[in-house]
Design a protein around this motif. Structure first.
Motif, PDB file in Angstrom:
ATOM      1  N   LEU A 329       7.604   9.876 -12.099  1.00  9.19           N
ATOM      2  CA  LEU A 329       7.770   8.422 -11.393  1.00  9.19           C
ATOM      3  C   LEU A 329       7.447   8.817  -9.956  1.00  9.19           C
ATOM      4  CD1 LEU A 329       9.412   6.046 -13.762  1.00  9.19           C
ATOM      5  CD2 LEU A 329       7.002   6.347 -14.281  1.00  9.19           C
ATOM      6  N   PHE A 330       8.380   9.319  -9.691  1.00  4.53           N
ATOM      7  CA  PHE A 330       8.720   9.706  -8.603  1.00  4.53           C
ATOM      8  C   PHE A 330       7.473  10.501  -7.599  1.00  4.53           C
ATOM      9  CE2 PHE A 330      10.944  12.137  -5.217  1.00  4.53           C
ATOM     10  CZ  PHE A 330      11.705  11.082  -4.147  1.00  4.53           C
ATOM     11  N   ALA A 331       7.127  10.941  -8.615  1.00  3.93           N
ATOM     12  CA  ALA A 331       6.208  12.117  -7.676  1.00  3.93           C
ATOM     13  C   ALA A 331       4.816  11.603  -7.467  1.00  3.93           C
ATOM     14  CB  ALA A 331       5.802  13.137  -8.458  1.00  3.93           C
ATOM     15  N   ILE A 332       4.472  10.308  -8.551  1.00  2.00           N
ATOM     16  CA  ILE A 332       3.411   9.661  -8.276  1.00  2.00           C
ATOM     17  C   ILE A 332       3.647   8.979  -8.091  1.00  2.00           C
ATOM     18  CG2 ILE A 332       1.352   8.465  -9.895  1.00  2.00           C
ATOM     19  CD1 ILE A 332       1.865  10.472 -11.988  1.00  2.00           C
ATOM     20  N   VAL A 333       4.536   7.624  -8.037  1.00  2.00           N
ATOM     21  CA  VAL A 333       4.861   6.171  -7.403  1.00  2.00           C
ATOM     22  C   VAL A 333       5.142   6.154  -6.182  1.00  2.00           C
ATOM     23  CG1 VAL A 333       5.215   3.952  -7.928  1.00  2.00           C
ATOM     24  CG2 VAL A 333       4.708   4.792  -9.933  1.00  2.00           C
TER      25      VAL A 333
END
Length: 490
Positions: A329-333
């Motif tokens: 989630l951290f990487a994409i969003v």
């Protein structure tokens, strides 16, 4: 002698250095790579998809096996199971097969072209995900920095690049986030048609719950910015209700499915499952480097970062620290949210003209992966050659197996002792299995008697292996560098 610097002055100077005005940045300044911007934007996701298709080992997790077994069961029975149809230890126990749609898709790809077909499916998902990320990166940054940003996101995500439903959900998460950000950029609500993504997402992977939280945050941001625009508020509410209805009414489990992710996140057994561990600097160096970079950005641009965007970034960071799997989630969003904050001129930058060969190239990549025989590499979770040696009359009897080996057993039609569905087996049983793996022979004897276990497959370095080699009534049947099979003799 030099005069002493007044107390506190060092902080003011440091703060001034970090609080540089946004227009000084050169992240949008053209460079030589910008000449080839459209081609690079297309080639980068294609390269990453190719790594999934032909290079990376995406079958390193036993859960792939039980997902394939579940898809096979659903297609054979024309229904989604609500109780356990697989294990010999928990038959009939309530089970939420919340990833049923992904399991059907995975099984279809596997039936089409085996392991290669499954790899092609995940390569397509990864290529589409990074197509979305690259498009936004090149929109907000010069070509050089866009490549760096996408490459960092890929490095974080590829740690979790396994043939499991969460990778299929990457595309939906990226698309959903882009839709919300574009709506906020245009000072409007997302189109109602976008709510249809929830029909797929809610049946594919539990991360759809995060999608609702993200939409709620951006709706609140819109309300704070436009408190008197009732029409805009009404459109956000309509979008939220349409998304909620899509997720709640078009799933086999109904509204109760909303509680499932929270029930799982509260399990004590998560502490012994690698992907649910806490992120630590020694094992997650890149993540913590990115975290430090994010902190520098926040200090430098704190005056221009909207409060709710800052709250979102802090929340993503906290989630990723608490559970390593949330680094996805951290990487994409996180990337998509940070990109517009890097330079205020990005919103006015024209889009790159898309190259016409991107999707044909993706189709060719998928076709090649399906056509070229896949060389499956066995390992401790997939000792398939060893299991093939077990006679049918033995395979039909209760088995003891390690947690990660349960998935392949389900795939082969063997009823496991345990598999990757820790949410169904529960904390106590999962901890018990772990203790036995480590060599608790007393608990093993108890379960042999309780479940009528007649054979066991254990990883080569499990503590139980050494105990069974000396245990009366058990003999070694077969062994290779990955695992050992024992058969009960009394």
């Amino acid at each position: 002698m030099m005069s002493a610097e007044p107390a506190g002055n060092w902080w003011g100077r440091a703060r001034s250095a970090f609080a540089a005005k946004p227009q000084r940045t050169d992240l949008l300044a053209p460079d030589r790579l910008d000449t080839y911007g459209p081609a690079i934007q297309a080639a980068l996701p294609l390269l990453l998809a190719g790594l999934i298709a032909f290079k990376l080992q995406i079958y390193m997790d036993g859960d792939t096996g039980w997902h394939l077994g579940a898809g096979k069961w659903i297609l054979a029975n024309g229904a989604v199971p609500t109780t356990d149809p697989f294990s010999h230890t928990m038959p009939g126990k309530a089970w939420t097969a919340h990833e049923w749609l992904a399991e059907i898709v995975m099984t279809g790809a596997f039936r089409l072209a085996g392991w290669g077909g499954l790899a092609a499916l995940f390569a397509l998902s990864v290529g589409t995900t990074f197509h979305l990320l690259a498009r936004e990166a090149f929109r907000n940054l010069s070509a050089r920095w866009a490549v760096v940003a996408v490459s960092i996101a890929a490095s974080l995500l590829f740690t979790f690049a396994l043939a499991r439903p969460h990778v299929l959900a990457w595309t939906l998460l990226a698309a959903w986030t882009v839709i919300l950000l574009r709506a906020r950029e245009g000072r409007r609500a997302p189109p109602l048609a976008a709510a249809l993504l929830m029909v797929v997402w809610a049946n594919l992977h539990a991360s759809y719950i995060f999608g609702f939280g993200l939409a709620g945050l951006f709706a609140l941001e819109s309300l704070i910015e436009n408190p008197r625009d009732r029409g805009l508020l009404g459109r956000w509410v309509a979008f939220g209700l349409a998304s909620l209805a899509a997720a709640a009414l078009v799933t086999p489990f109904g509204p109760s499915d909303f509680l499932y992710p929270f029930q799982v996140s509260g399990m004590k057994a998560l502490s012994v499952i690698s992907e649910w561990r806490r992120s630590v600097p020694l094992a997650d160096k890149l993540f913590f480097i990115c975290l430090a970079g994010l902190a520098v950005l926040v200090v430098a641009r704190w005056r221009t970062i909207p409060p709710l965007r800052l709250l979102l970034l802090v929340g993503l960071s906290a989630m990723a620290i608490t559970h390593a799997r949330h680094q996805m989630l951290f990487a994409i969003v996180g990337l998509l949210v940070v990109l517009p904050l890097l330079d205020p001129r990005a919103a006015s930058r024209p889009h790159l003209t898309p190259v016409r060969w991107f999707w044909p190239a993706v189709a060719l990549l998928v076709a090649l992966r399906v056509a070229i025989p896949y060389q499956f590499k066995e390992h401790s979770s997939y000792p398939l050659s060893l299991l093939a040696k077990v006679p049918d009359e033995i395979r039909r009897q209760p088995v003891y197996n390690e947690y990660s080996q349960g998935g392949p057993l389900v795939m082969l039609g063997i009823r496991p002792y345990i598999d990757g569905r820790a949410d169904m087996y529960g904390d106590d049983f999962t901890f018990r299995s772990r203790a036995i793996n480590r060599g608790d022979i007393v608990k093993f004897r108890e379960d042999v008697a309780r479940y009528g276990i007649r054979w066991a497959v254990v990883e080569f370095d499990d503590g139980l292996k050494r105990k069974l080699e000396r245990e009366p009534g058990w003999r070694k049947f077969a062994e290779d560098k990955h695992a050992t099979i024992f058969i009960r003799t009394n």
